[in-house]
Design an enzyme around this catalytic site. Structure first.
Site, PDB file in Angstrom:
ATOM      1  N   PRO A   2       0.810  -1.187   0.000  1.00 39.14           N
ATOM      2  CA  PRO A   2       0.000   0.000   0.000  1.00 39.14           C
ATOM      3  C   PRO A   2       0.849   1.245   0.000  1.00 39.14           C
ATOM      4  O   PRO A   2       1.705   1.432   0.865  1.00 39.14           O
ATOM      5  CB  PRO A   2      -0.778  -0.115   1.310  1.00 39.14           C
ATOM      6  CG  PRO A   2      -0.057  -1.152   2.106  1.00 39.14           C
ATOM      7  CD  PRO A   2       1.099  -1.620   1.357  1.00 39.14           C
ATOM      8  N   GLU A   3       0.604   2.073  -0.957  1.00 42.90           N
ATOM      9  CA  GLU A   3       1.198   3.398  -0.970  1.00 42.90           C
ATOM     10  C   GLU A   3       0.097   4.371  -0.574  1.00 42.90           C
ATOM     11  O   GLU A   3      -0.983   3.952  -0.172  1.00 42.90           O
ATOM     12  CB  GLU A   3       1.772   3.694  -2.360  1.00 42.90           C
ATOM     13  CG  GLU A   3       2.756   2.623  -2.821  1.00 42.90           C
ATOM     14  CD  GLU A   3       3.375   2.898  -4.173  1.00 42.90           C
ATOM     15  OE1 GLU A   3       3.522   4.069  -4.529  1.00 42.90           O
ATOM     16  OE2 GLU A   3       3.700   1.929  -4.872  1.00 42.90           O
TER      17      GLU A   3
END
Length: 274
Positions: A2-3
């Site tokens: 996850p960014e």
DNA sequence: CTCCTATCCTGCGAGC
DNA sequence: TGCTCGCAGGATAGGA
């Protein structure tokens, strides 16, 4: 995994199911640690019975802000972490590590096979060592330019490494840096110190649209990423370069290249990006 | 200082 | 089919 966009999608969903004022009813740790040891019971117990104020995001961190002001539960999803809304009577999965039960009946379950994630208590003033040296949030750079005094502008490191440095801009990760540099038409290999003012503007100008489009599409699901309802994102279908090695560049038809830069898989079009 | 490599951990796909 | 190898969205402690 996850960014910033994925974390933001999760945050918005969590806000939907956990309105302000919902109280933390109980918690459960199924193991002693993730990347770091989980918080001590005496720290965690202080949050039980307290109402949630709001759920915020700082870089790739989620903050469950609690009473009193400045106290929070801090979560980072690492590479493979997910929060999901647990269904009644569902079975515990192999990598379910944490549970947070709330007064409105919601049970949040944290699942993380690789355990690179973080879960910790923030005691006061929203201060935590992991938040201390984060740079400006990537969603906040808008139409601005980098501060000309910033030491990162003089760095001899490749521009891609500088953009991945959370002390400079917080929230970008490997996927979105590749995509932003493609749209800014700048080679990931260029030294940051050799990036002109105009080129910096191109980088900054392209950051927000890429992240916003990704948020609107629910983030990118390569493999692990799922939102709170275990749904996938779809931004990966619009990647220009990431995960497209040997495919034709959508702009010029040249083959997209992949190489390692500072240990991270890097994708770029050597004709479009100079 | 700055920059890069190895490392934490599990799962999965490619190749043999 | 079954194995081994390499790689994966992150972040940091070290070494050079």
């Amino acid at each position: 995994m996850p960014e910033l966009p994925e974390v933001e999608v999760v945050r918005r969903q969590l806000c939907q199911i956990l309105p302000a004022g919902t109280r933390l009813k109980s918690y459960l740790f199924r193991r002693p640690d993730l990347r770091f040891p989980l918080p001590a019971r005496r720290n965690m117990d202080r949050f039980v019975g307290k109402p949630l104020r709001s759920i915020q995001r700082r870089s790739k961190y989620l903050l469950f802000e609690m009473d009193p002001v400045g106290a929070a539960l801090l979560s980072h999803l690492g590479m493979s972490g997910r929060w999901r809304s647990g269904a009644c009577g569902e079975e515990v999965r192999k990598h379910d590590h944490l549970e947070l039960s709330w007064s409105n009946g919601v049970k949040l379950i944290y699942e993380d096979p690789r355990r690179f994630g973080v879960f910790d208590c923030v005691e006061r003033d929203y201060e935590h060592p992991l938040l201390k040296s984060l740079g400006v949030d990537a969603l906040e750079i808008g139409n601005s330019s980098p501060d000309p005094r910033s030491p990162f502008l003089k760095s001899t490191a490749p521009i891609k490494s500088v953009l991945l440095n959370q002390k400079f801009i917080a929230g970008l990760g490997n996927i979105y840096v590749n995509e932003i540099l493609f749209r800014a038409r700048i080679s990931p290999w260029r030294k940051a110190q050799a990036i002109s003012k105009m080129e910096w503007q191109r980088i900054f100008k392209n950051t927000l649209p890429v992240l916003q489009a990704a948020i609107e599409r629910g983030g990118s699901t390569l493999k692990d990423y799922r939102n709170v309802n275990e749904g996938s994102g779809s931004f990966q279908t619009t990647f220009q370069v990431y995960d497209r090695e040997d495919k034709d560049c959508y702009v010029c038809g040249h083959k997209v290249r992949q190489e390692f830069l500072s240990g991270r898989s890097t994708f770029w079009c050597s004709r479009c990006q100079k």
